[in-house]
Design a protein around this motif. Sequence first.
Motif, PDB file in Angstrom:
ATOM      1  N   PHE A 135       0.843  -1.206   0.000  1.00 27.15           N
ATOM      2  CA  PHE A 135       0.000   0.000   0.000  1.00 27.15           C
ATOM      3  C   PHE A 135       0.873   1.248   0.000  1.00 27.15           C
ATOM      4  CE2 PHE A 135      -2.814   2.949   2.619  1.00 27.15           C
ATOM      5  CZ  PHE A 135      -3.534   3.373   1.509  1.00 27.15           C
ATOM      6  N   THR A 136       0.570   2.176  -0.911  1.00 30.25           N
ATOM      7  CA  THR A 136       1.378   3.389  -1.043  1.00 30.25           C
ATOM      8  C   THR A 136       0.899   4.526  -0.150  1.00 30.25           C
ATOM      9  OG1 THR A 136       0.006   4.286  -2.839  1.00 30.25           O
ATOM     10  CG2 THR A 136       1.821   2.806  -3.458  1.00 30.25           C
ATOM     11  N   GLY A 137      -0.289   4.392   0.432  1.00 33.35           N
ATOM     12  CA  GLY A 137      -0.865   5.472   1.224  1.00 33.35           C
ATOM     13  C   GLY A 137      -1.786   6.360   0.412  1.00 33.35           C
ATOM     14  N   GLU A 138      -1.787   6.181  -0.900  1.00 35.69           N
ATOM     15  CA  GLU A 138      -2.648   6.987  -1.771  1.00 35.69           C
ATOM     16  C   GLU A 138      -4.015   6.326  -1.895  1.00 35.69           C
ATOM     17  OE1 GLU A 138      -2.873   8.546  -6.431  1.00 35.69           O
ATOM     18  OE2 GLU A 138      -1.135   7.405  -5.712  1.00 35.69           O
ATOM     19  N   MET A 139      -5.062   7.069  -1.603  1.00 38.85           N
ATOM     20  CA  MET A 139      -6.409   6.520  -1.725  1.00 38.85           C
ATOM     21  C   MET A 139      -7.412   7.647  -1.910  1.00 38.85           C
ATOM     22  SD  MET A 139      -7.149   5.350   2.216  1.00 38.85           S
ATOM     23  CE  MET A 139      -7.111   6.523   3.574  1.00 38.85           C
ATOM     24  N   THR A 140      -8.577   7.274  -2.408  1.00 40.16           N
ATOM     25  CA  THR A 140      -9.657   8.231  -2.602  1.00 40.16           C
ATOM     26  C   THR A 140     -10.978   7.486  -2.517  1.00 40.16           C
ATOM     27  OG1 THR A 140     -10.480   9.997  -4.044  1.00 40.16           O
ATOM     28  CG2 THR A 140      -9.772   7.976  -5.109  1.00 40.16           C
ATOM     29  N   VAL A 141     -12.053   8.225  -2.288  1.00 37.42           N
ATOM     30  CA  VAL A 141     -13.388   7.631  -2.193  1.00 37.42           C
ATOM     31  C   VAL A 141     -14.235   8.158  -3.345  1.00 37.42           C
ATOM     32  CG1 VAL A 141     -15.503   7.464  -0.829  1.00 37.42           C
ATOM     33  CG2 VAL A 141     -13.275   7.332   0.306  1.00 37.42           C
ATOM     34  N   LEU A 142     -14.877   7.237  -4.065  1.00 41.51           N
ATOM     35  CA  LEU A 142     -15.728   7.598  -5.193  1.00 41.51           C
ATOM     36  C   LEU A 142     -17.180   7.284  -4.860  1.00 41.51           C
ATOM     37  CD1 LEU A 142     -13.653   6.046  -8.125  1.00 41.51           C
ATOM     38  CD2 LEU A 142     -13.624   8.421  -7.343  1.00 41.51           C
ATOM     39  N   PRO A 143     -18.103   8.181  -5.177  1.00 39.26           N
ATOM     40  CA  PRO A 143     -19.524   7.870  -4.974  1.00 39.26           C
ATOM     41  C   PRO A 143     -20.008   6.895  -6.041  1.00 39.26           C
ATOM     42  CG  PRO A 143     -19.284  10.003  -6.037  1.00 39.26           C
ATOM     43  CD  PRO A 143     -17.891   9.542  -5.709  1.00 39.26           C
ATOM     44  N   MET A 144     -20.885   5.999  -5.650  1.00 35.23           N
ATOM     45  CA  MET A 144     -21.446   5.050  -6.606  1.00 35.23           C
ATOM     46  C   MET A 144     -22.752   5.607  -7.154  1.00 35.23           C
ATOM     47  SD  MET A 144     -22.539   1.062  -6.051  1.00 35.23           S
ATOM     48  CE  MET A 144     -24.117   1.563  -5.341  1.00 35.23           C
ATOM     49  N   SER A 145     -22.915   5.555  -8.471  1.00 36.10           N
ATOM     50  CA  SER A 145     -24.124   6.075  -9.096  1.00 36.10           C
ATOM     51  C   SER A 145     -25.275   5.085  -8.950  1.00 36.10           C
ATOM     52  CB  SER A 145     -23.872   6.369 -10.572  1.00 36.10           C
ATOM     53  OG  SER A 145     -23.521   5.186 -11.252  1.00 36.10           O
ATOM     54  N   ALA A 146     -26.458   5.495  -9.394  1.00 43.01           N
ATOM     55  CA  ALA A 146     -27.649   4.661  -9.237  1.00 43.01           C
ATOM     56  C   ALA A 146     -27.554   3.349 -10.004  1.00 43.01           C
ATOM     57  CB  ALA A 146     -28.883   5.443  -9.688  1.00 43.01           C
ATOM     58  N   ASP A 147     -26.732   3.309 -11.059  1.00 46.10           N
ATOM     59  CA  ASP A 147     -26.598   2.066 -11.830  1.00 46.10           C
ATOM     60  C   ASP A 147     -25.490   1.165 -11.292  1.00 46.10           C
ATOM     61  OD1 ASP A 147     -24.369   3.478 -12.562  1.00 46.10           O
ATOM     62  OD2 ASP A 147     -24.697   3.332 -14.722  1.00 46.10           O
ATOM     63  N   GLY A 148     -24.952   1.512 -10.127  1.00 42.37           N
ATOM     64  CA  GLY A 148     -23.944   0.667  -9.501  1.00 42.37           C
ATOM     65  C   GLY A 148     -22.552   0.815 -10.063  1.00 42.37           C
ATOM     66  N   THR A 149     -22.243   1.975 -10.642  1.00 44.47           N
ATOM     67  CA  THR A 149     -20.914   2.186 -11.214  1.00 44.47           C
ATOM     68  C   THR A 149     -20.269   3.443 -10.637  1.00 44.47           C
ATOM     69  OG1 THR A 149     -21.715   3.502 -13.094  1.00 44.47           O
ATOM     70  CG2 THR A 149     -21.613   1.103 -13.386  1.00 44.47           C
ATOM     71  N   ALA A 150     -18.960   3.486 -10.754  1.00 40.87           N
ATOM     72  CA  ALA A 150     -18.177   4.667 -10.403  1.00 40.87           C
ATOM     73  C   ALA A 150     -17.070   4.792 -11.439  1.00 40.87           C
ATOM     74  CB  ALA A 150     -17.594   4.545  -8.998  1.00 40.87           C
ATOM     75  N   GLU A 151     -16.615   6.008 -11.684  1.00 44.91           N
ATOM     76  CA  GLU A 151     -15.591   6.236 -12.697  1.00 44.91           C
ATOM     77  C   GLU A 151     -14.318   6.773 -12.058  1.00 44.91           C
ATOM     78  OE1 GLU A 151     -17.016   8.688 -15.838  1.00 44.91           O
ATOM     79  OE2 GLU A 151     -18.397   7.156 -16.624  1.00 44.91           O
ATOM     80  N   LEU A 152     -13.189   6.195 -12.487  1.00 52.67           N
ATOM     81  CA  LEU A 152     -11.884   6.594 -11.976  1.00 52.67           C
ATOM     82  C   LEU A 152     -11.005   7.011 -13.146  1.00 52.67           C
ATOM     83  CD1 LEU A 152      -9.752   6.732  -9.658  1.00 52.67           C
ATOM     84  CD2 LEU A 152      -9.195   4.346 -10.220  1.00 52.67           C
ATOM     85  N   GLU A 153     -10.479   8.221 -13.091  1.00 50.02           N
ATOM     86  CA  GLU A 153      -9.566   8.688 -14.130  1.00 50.02           C
ATOM     87  C   GLU A 153      -8.139   8.283 -13.765  1.00 50.02           C
ATOM     88  OE1 GLU A 153     -10.007  12.834 -14.802  1.00 50.02           O
ATOM     89  OE2 GLU A 153     -11.925  12.628 -15.863  1.00 50.02           O
ATOM     90  N   ILE A 154      -7.480   7.621 -14.707  1.00 49.31           N
ATOM     91  CA  ILE A 154      -6.120   7.133 -14.480  1.00 49.31           C
ATOM     92  C   ILE A 154      -5.178   7.828 -15.453  1.00 49.31           C
ATOM     93  CG2 ILE A 154      -4.604   5.119 -14.532  1.00 49.31           C
ATOM     94  CD1 ILE A 154      -6.949   3.402 -13.763  1.00 49.31           C
ATOM     95  N   ARG A 155      -4.120   8.394 -14.921  1.00 46.46           N
ATOM     96  CA  ARG A 155      -3.118   9.071 -15.741  1.00 46.46           C
ATOM     97  C   ARG A 155      -1.788   8.326 -15.656  1.00 46.46           C
ATOM     98  NH1 ARG A 155      -4.337  14.296 -17.279  1.00 46.46           N
ATOM     99  NH2 ARG A 155      -6.279  15.139 -16.430  1.00 46.46           N
ATOM    100  N   GLY A 156      -1.128   8.200 -16.793  1.00 43.66           N
ATOM    101  CA  GLY A 156       0.198   7.603 -16.809  1.00 43.66           C
ATOM    102  C   GLY A 156       1.246   8.681 -16.605  1.00 43.66           C
ATOM    103  N   GLU A 157       1.749   8.799 -15.396  1.00 41.14           N
ATOM    104  CA  GLU A 157       2.691   9.873 -15.076  1.00 41.14           C
ATOM    105  C   GLU A 157       4.140   9.415 -15.107  1.00 41.14           C
ATOM    106  OE1 GLU A 157       1.319  11.235 -11.329  1.00 41.14           O
ATOM    107  OE2 GLU A 157      -0.452  12.257 -12.149  1.00 41.14           O
TER     108      GLU A 157
END
Length: 226
Positions: A32-54
């Motif tokens: 575990f790197t210590g990096e985390m975030t919380v995403l709300p789940m929509s009514a259709d049971g999905t959440a979106e996460l943006e991933i960047r290649g840094e």
Amino acid sequence: MRTLVIQARERGEVPARPLSILVAWYDAAMGFTGEMTVLPMSADGTAELEIRGEAAGYRHVRFIAFAGDAAPVPPPGLRIDTDQFSSVRTLPFDDPLEAATSDEALTWQFVYSNILATYDAIAPRMSTIIDLADEDAVRTFARRLKEVTAAELFESRRYMPVTRDLSCGKRELLHRFCDLALAASPPKEGVAADGLDSAHETPEPAAGERLPGAPVGEPFDKRALS
């Protein structure tokens, strides 16, 4: 940047209760790197996460669905047998290589050694269409090579290489080489160079040479499906 769609299900159904998704990042060693975030789940049971290649390398992202306001604490390690996660690989961008390579240094040997040799090795059947180790063949197909490796085709089945691992910097180097080849020797009228993306017919192997279960009379196409 890519958008990852995360689906949450309870007993195979969209959760009826409100849930959130804890996203926790782990390094290549699954710590575990210590990096985390919380995403709300929509009514259709999905959440979106943006991933960047840094930066080039491997990392993993774990998903934990939870109810209420108190987010769970991610464990220090990632278990590949029970945890829900995705692995993210970021390839080198090779921008410094492209910027440091002048047109004079962009020779055939440079392009083959640094770009084409990989695909010549992993896709030997490609030689039946274009021999990537043949300088004359590559120069003849320069226009088509530029077209099928264009960034705007990345999500298309026509894009090459199908492994999608040609970096931006190396793509630009290949395109520059093709431009130089076309400027030095424009395609001759009547010389076909369109076979790179068209169906390629090969003789049907004899019965004793076919792989078990291989369909007879059907063309082989290893390109990614759209």
